[in-house]
Design a protein around this motif. Structure first.
Motif, short mmCIF file in Angstrom:
data_model
loop_
_atom_site.label_atom_id
_atom_site.label_comp_id
_atom_site.label_asym_id
_atom_site.label_seq_id
_atom_site.Cartn_x
_atom_site.Cartn_y
_atom_site.Cartn_z
N ASP A 412 0.83 -1.21 0.00
CA ASP A 412 0.00 0.00 0.00
C ASP A 412 0.86 1.26 0.00
N GLU A 413 2.16 1.10 -0.21
CA GLU A 413 3.06 2.25 -0.15
C GLU A 413 2.65 3.31 -1.18
N GLU A 414 2.38 2.87 -2.41
CA GLU A 414 2.05 3.83 -3.46
C GLU A 414 0.74 4.53 -3.18
N GLN A 415 -0.27 3.78 -2.71
CA GLN A 415 -1.55 4.38 -2.37
C GLN A 415 -1.40 5.39 -1.23
N ASN A 416 -0.59 5.04 -0.24
CA ASN A 416 -0.40 5.94 0.90
C ASN A 416 0.37 7.19 0.50
N LEU A 417 1.30 7.08 -0.42
CA LEU A 417 1.97 8.28 -0.94
C LEU A 417 0.95 9.20 -1.61
N HIS A 418 0.03 8.60 -2.34
CA HIS A 418 -1.02 9.39 -2.99
C HIS A 418 -1.88 10.12 -1.96
N TRP A 419 -2.33 9.38 -0.92
CA TRP A 419 -3.16 10.01 0.10
C TRP A 419 -2.39 11.10 0.84
N ALA A 420 -1.12 10.86 1.12
CA ALA A 420 -0.32 11.87 1.81
C ALA A 420 -0.26 13.15 1.01
N SER A 421 -0.10 13.01 -0.30
CA SER A 421 -0.06 14.19 -1.17
C SER A 421 -1.40 14.93 -1.15
N GLN A 422 -2.51 14.17 -1.21
CA GLN A 422 -3.84 14.78 -1.16
C GLN A 422 -4.07 15.52 0.15
N LEU A 423 -3.67 14.89 1.25
CA LEU A 423 -3.87 15.50 2.56
C LEU A 423 -3.04 16.76 2.72
N GLU A 424 -1.80 16.73 2.27
CA GLU A 424 -0.94 17.90 2.39
C GLU A 424 -1.49 19.07 1.58
N ARG A 425 -2.04 18.77 0.39
CA ARG A 425 -2.61 19.83 -0.44
C ARG A 425 -3.80 20.49 0.24
N ALA A 426 -4.49 19.72 1.12
CA ALA A 426 -5.64 20.27 1.84
C ALA A 426 -5.21 21.04 3.09
N GLY A 427 -3.91 21.11 3.36
CA GLY A 427 -3.42 21.85 4.51
C GLY A 427 -3.30 21.02 5.78
N ILE A 428 -3.34 19.70 5.63
CA ILE A 428 -3.23 18.81 6.78
C ILE A 428 -1.76 18.57 7.08
N GLN A 429 -1.42 18.55 8.36
CA GLN A 429 -0.04 18.24 8.76
C GLN A 429 0.15 16.73 8.64
N VAL A 430 0.98 16.33 7.70
CA VAL A 430 1.22 14.91 7.45
C VAL A 430 2.57 14.51 8.04
N ILE A 431 2.53 13.45 8.84
CA ILE A 431 3.74 12.92 9.48
C ILE A 431 3.94 11.49 9.00
#
Length: 716
Positions: A412-431
């Motif tokens: 799920d690494e690739e899917q999680n990279l995608h979600w991380a990018s989406q979340l960051e674009r929304a202004g969410i602090q991604v760790i």
């Protein structure tokens, strides 16, 4: 298949093997149990086919990860031995024998299912004559839909052997050019975008595999050549990702590592049994098979692909659809999750109760003007995730949102990279957490402004925030507004996001800080009770049990007289019922319509289980070394009386008394189906027809009681 499955006898040849089963062979035994469900006459036909395909995809992943890892150890001359004392080379030898046996059994099951499917009007036309109408339609389909997509390639000095992707399938065609009699070898790689099986028109569901279609129509592909034969093959590659400790940028590292995985070394070459010798020799030479297993198949190449046939619209050949219940407790509060949780703790039993309540918890937090912050762990969230959408909505509404996205979730690494990018674009602090530890704990934390201060609401789960698996995995979702849980959840997030190791916790226990030690303490407390002549018992439900330290503590407790009942669905390295070692330990595995996934521990505390004084915990962690030492996990105590009764008296007891989906593990490594019982019990059917305790709210006092489950002493 037989109702007794036996592990490879090689595990009993070393001293260490007298104490433990081999991890890899235990997993293969688990997959044999999955395959056995494809032979279960009580299941609808297409559901049996689904189990066959699952056993195939399970075996693929095992080869790509576990076998690849052992092959790497051999290549690097790593001398580490397994828990049962076997070297990597010895394990590979034993695995090879077991895999050949398992693959042969899969093909036997497929031949049986294929005949039964044909009787029900679902036909696979591979190797069979077609009607003139079908032949004309197939030719037209081939020319219009297949030819434009595929690219035949000659194999000669001017055209080097092409790269074959992981899980890629291809066909080699030996040809003779009619103009001069020259011998030519052509390869066709089958794009994954093409359907594995094509349905021919007509009322009867007639399918043809893409590889059979290509072989039938080879003359259309190669005009001016005579086709001398063909050879279908499929490869699996090493797909394990090793994270380097000095990786400077995890996101960049994983983007590169995912690309490398697609080009990993070949770990399995699967061939049709009747493949042309010249074709086989070419593949062996070109694919560099130093570390690979070569498997010849008398049947379907890539049996996991049969899942496509399960999609046939035949509800009469599938399980009756099941609609999970929405907890009455939430409805009684007009859908206000916070009001229901504030009143008292609640636990949701998936998939019998809807995962929507978890999503609604986050949706409500996103829209509630009094919510100021949300913190969320994400291990696997799926491709269409309402959880991700709720977090983005919360950020857009001005909430402070933090998401811990685990990049190291395998496959799920690739899917999680995608979600991380989406979340960051929304202004969410991604760790992204720790480099060398996975954050596997399932936690959602909502901070809400109430009564002049703040109240924290928490969700702790045994499963992932994944809407698809939540429909088929049995898991527990625990909601609480206990301030101690909220403070501990905050400490966990600070640990992951800022490496601030908590000096103490008030309610929760986390790994790798103290979860192992806590389990040891409770096991020892039961042993001490046994030594004092008090009732002493341990119940546990896990997916896997492989950690030698934990197993040895259970052995010691058994020797002291503690009665230990374990429900371990998958890998189990513990040997039960060995005189002088594990006399008082029983192990069972449950395989059925739903995949048992929840992790539960129960300690008797001086009484017979189940009892009100027992200590009960749910956890995100399995009994594996990686979970206890190299992952961030949580052990959550259950103290609310109703929730305690649901987890212990309902969930655990139902698992222990199940007779219809259970396999008992013997001291020799064999698994035996529980025989026909005088009073048969199916835990999945029970929970599909009986509402939970904590989710029922006022309905508990209405007279419509949940049937009480009784445990017969000595029956577990």
């Amino acid at each position: 298949m037989e109702d007794v499955l036996t592990a490879n006898p090689e595990v009993a040849t070393t001293t260490a093997a007298n104490r433990y089963f081999n991890r890899e062979l235990s997993w293969l035994s688990f997959n044999q149990r999955v395959l056995s469900e494809a032979c279960n006459p009580n299941y609808p036909l297409l559901e049996r086919l689904r189990y066959l395909s699952i056993s195939g995809s399970n075996l693929d992943e095992f080869m790509m990860v576990r076998v690849a890892g052992l092959a790497g150890q051999v290549q690097r001359q790593i001398e580490e031995v397994s828990i049962d004392g076997m070297t990597a080379a010895q394990q590979l030898s034993a695995i090879r024998e077991a895999v050949i046996e398992l693959e042969s059994a899969q093909q036997d099951v497929w031949r049986t299912l294929r005949e039964e499917l044909a009787q029900e009007g679902i036909v696979l036309a591979d190797g069979k004559r077609l009607t003139p109408l079908q032949t004309r339609w197939l030719r037209d389909y081939f020319v219009k839909h297949i030819v434009p997509v595929i690219t035949p390639q000659a194999i000669d000095p001017a055209h080097p052997f092409p790269f074959v992707a992981n899980q890629g399938m291809g066909i080699l065609f030996p040809l003779i050019r009619t103009s001069d009699g020259a011998h030519v070898m052509e390869m066709v790689l089958i794009p994954q975008a093409l359907p594995r099986f094509i349905r021919l028109p007509g009322e009867e569901a007639t399918y043809i595999s893409i590889e059979d279609l290509l072989c039938r129509k080879a003359a259309l592909l190669f005009p001016g050549f005579r086709v001398q034969g063909h050879g279908v093959f499929r490869i699996l590659r090493d797909s394990d990702l090793e994270v380097e400790e000095d990786a400077e940028d995890l996101v960049r590292y994983f983007r590169t590592a995912i690309q490398r995985r697609r080009r990993g070394s070949v770990i399995l070459l699967q061939l049709q049994d009747d493949i042309e010798p010249a074709v086989e020799q070419l593949l062996r030479e070109q694919l560099r098979l130093d570390r690979a297993m070569v498997l010849k198949t008398r049947g379907v190449v890539g049996i996991s692909g049969l899942s496509a046939l399960v999609e046939e619209d035949r509800p009469d050949l599938k399980f009756e659809p099941y609609s999970p219940r929405y907890p009455e407790r939430i409805r009684e509060h007009d859908g206000d999750c916070f009001a229901a949780i504030r009143e008292k703790d609640i636990i949701i039993h998936h998939p019998y109760e809807s995962f929507e309540v978890v999503v609604d918890f986050l949706r409500q937090a996103a829209s509630d003007p009094d919510v100021i912050a949300i913190k969320q762990t994400l291990y696997r969230a799926g491709k269409q995730s309402a959880v991700i959408a709720a977090l983005i909505a919360a950020a857009e509404a001005g909430k402070a949102v933090t998401a811990v996205v685990e990049l190291k979730a395998r496959f799920d690494e690739e899917q999680n990279l995608h979600w991380a990018s989406q979340l960051e674009r929304a202004g969410i602090q991604v760790i992204y957490g720790f480099v060398d530890w996975k954050t596997h704990a399932k936690v959602s934390m909502v901070v809400r402004r109430e009564d002049g201060g703040y109240r924290t609401y928490c969700h702790f789960g045994t499963g992932n925030y994944h809407p698809v698996t939540a429909r088929t995995y049995t898991d527990l979702s625990f909601f609480t507004a206990d301030p101690r849980a909220g403070r501990d959840a905050g400490r966990l997030f600070n640990f992951v996001t800022g490496y601030v190791e908590p000096q103490r916790t008030e309610l929760l226990t986390m790994s790798p800080i103290g979860l192992r030690e806590t389990l040891y303490e409770y096991i020892e407390a039961e042993a001490e009770n046994a030594r004092k002549g008090k009732p002493a018992a341990i119940w546990a439900k896990l997916n896997s049990l492989t950690d030698p330290g934990l197993i040895d503590r259970l052995y010691a407790a058994s020797a002291d007289g503690v009665q230990i009942s374990l429900v371990v669905r998958g890998i189990c390295c513990l040997r039960p019922g060995v005189p002088g070692l594990s006399d008082n330990i029983t192990v069972k595995s449950i395989i059925g319509r739903f995949l048992e996934h929840s992790r539960i521990w129960a300690f008797a505390c001086g009484g017979l289980l189940p009892n009100a004084r027992a200590k009960v915990f749910i956890s995100s962690a399995d009994g594996m070394t990686r979970n206890l030492d190299r992952r961030v996990e949580l052990l959550v105590p259950i103290r609310n009386r109703t929730v305690h009764d649901q987890v212990l008296d309902q969930v655990m007891v139902a698992n222990l008394i199940d007779t219809e989906q259970s396999w008992l593990l013997g001291s020799d490594g064999s698994y035996r189906r529980v025989g026909k019982a005088e009073n048969p019990f199916n835990l999945h059917r029970y929970f599909m027809t009986n509402p939970s305790l904590s989710g029922r709210g006022a309905a508990l006092t209405s007279g419509h009681k949940v049937p009480k489950l009784a445990l017969r002493r000595g029956a577990a």
